[in-house]
Scaffold this motif. Sequence first.
Motif, PDB file in Angstrom:
ATOM      1  N   ARG A 198       0.835  -1.199   0.000  1.00 58.75           N
ATOM      2  CA  ARG A 198       0.000   0.000   0.000  1.00 58.75           C
ATOM      3  C   ARG A 198       0.872   1.252   0.000  1.00 58.75           C
ATOM      4  O   ARG A 198       0.597   2.206  -0.730  1.00 58.75           O
ATOM      5  CB  ARG A 198      -0.921   0.002   1.224  1.00 58.75           C
ATOM      6  N   GLU A 202       0.853   4.068  -2.948  1.00 57.21           N
ATOM      7  CA  GLU A 202       0.581   5.481  -2.671  1.00 57.21           C
ATOM      8  C   GLU A 202       1.735   6.364  -3.126  1.00 57.21           C
ATOM      9  O   GLU A 202       1.522   7.453  -3.651  1.00 57.21           O
ATOM     10  CB  GLU A 202       0.318   5.682  -1.176  1.00 57.21           C
ATOM     11  N   GLU A 227      -7.795   0.593  -1.756  1.00 55.80           N
ATOM     12  CA  GLU A 227      -7.569   0.629  -0.317  1.00 55.80           C
ATOM     13  C   GLU A 227      -8.855   0.339   0.451  1.00 55.80           C
ATOM     14  O   GLU A 227      -8.847  -0.395   1.448  1.00 55.80           O
ATOM     15  CB  GLU A 227      -7.011   1.995   0.095  1.00 55.80           C
ATOM     16  N   TYR A 231      -9.224  -2.706   3.118  1.00 52.42           N
ATOM     17  CA  TYR A 231      -9.538  -2.549   4.531  1.00 52.42           C
ATOM     18  C   TYR A 231     -10.780  -3.353   4.915  1.00 52.42           C
ATOM     19  O   TYR A 231     -10.870  -3.872   6.046  1.00 52.42           O
ATOM     20  CB  TYR A 231      -9.735  -1.075   4.871  1.00 52.42           C
TER      21      TYR A 231
END
Length: 328
Positions: A198, A202, A227, A231
Amino acid sequence: MHAHRGGQHTGPGVGDADRFQQSLDLSVLSPQAVQAQQRVRVGLDNSARPADCPGSGNQIPAAQAWNTMWELRRLTAVFRAGRRTLVQDRELVRTGGMLSVVLAWLAHDLGDTDAAQAFATDARHHDLAAESGILCAWADDVAATVHLYGDRPKHAAECAARGLAAAPPGTAAHVRLAAQSARAHARAGHSDQFADNRRLAEQLAGALPLHASGLFSADQVRVLSFEATSYLALSRPRQALTAAEQAVAQYRRGPHLSPTRAVIAHLDLAAAHASLGDYEAAIEAGTRALDAPRPADAITRRARDLASSLNSTTAPSSARDFAARLTT
């Protein structure tokens, strides 16, 4: 100086080198075939998954898009079977591989998992001849997605890692595969690997536009949407809610260049609200998703997942009624 005696070459000459060089660019395809090849290239440049075409008025049925891309892929194979120059052959190999990636996505949208994986494999084989790396990256991108929707997250993570290693740095494929790796590891329950990928996604996404169109592209909003999905998979609904709200806000303000991702972002937002027990907000977000066309199998599956969460015994009757709408 050089001379030819009795058909034998007797010494070096500039003319020979010139002729060899010119032969690389000497077309052996007929003018009609060259024009057809150009049409194939234009078709590939304009390709997009039917669900990703800009504007709801430009939704192309997946079956129709399949027929168009299949014909382009067939023409590419016909050209390769005939006489062609080295330059033409490399271009045909690359074009054929990219068209197979398009067909893999279309098969995924149509719900044909086996065909999707077969065309992804074909694209990877073409990369061995093209020696570009980019075909492998895009092929593994679609293969990872197919594995994810087939509930095979570990296989998805393997494909994503392989594609990430093959993708040329700084390309859209590189960013996509980083985000894909994060999503796959989240689904597999690998929180540490998710966090590492992640952060990479990003970091790479910072150089991308907020929105981008076309199948072979990447943008910042897609990373946000991935994302939110990740999650949710890691049972972190509050973080999923934040990412989904940000993605949805950008899709609502943006030019809607990727309707599929916009719908999925709304479904993720609804799922996050449902996980937190806010069923009214879940219904509101889910209603927006229902209002959009659902041409892709991925959206249908996401809607079913949301319906399952809304059918919880603790959910109010309004949530269960809405869940019934999601599956019709």
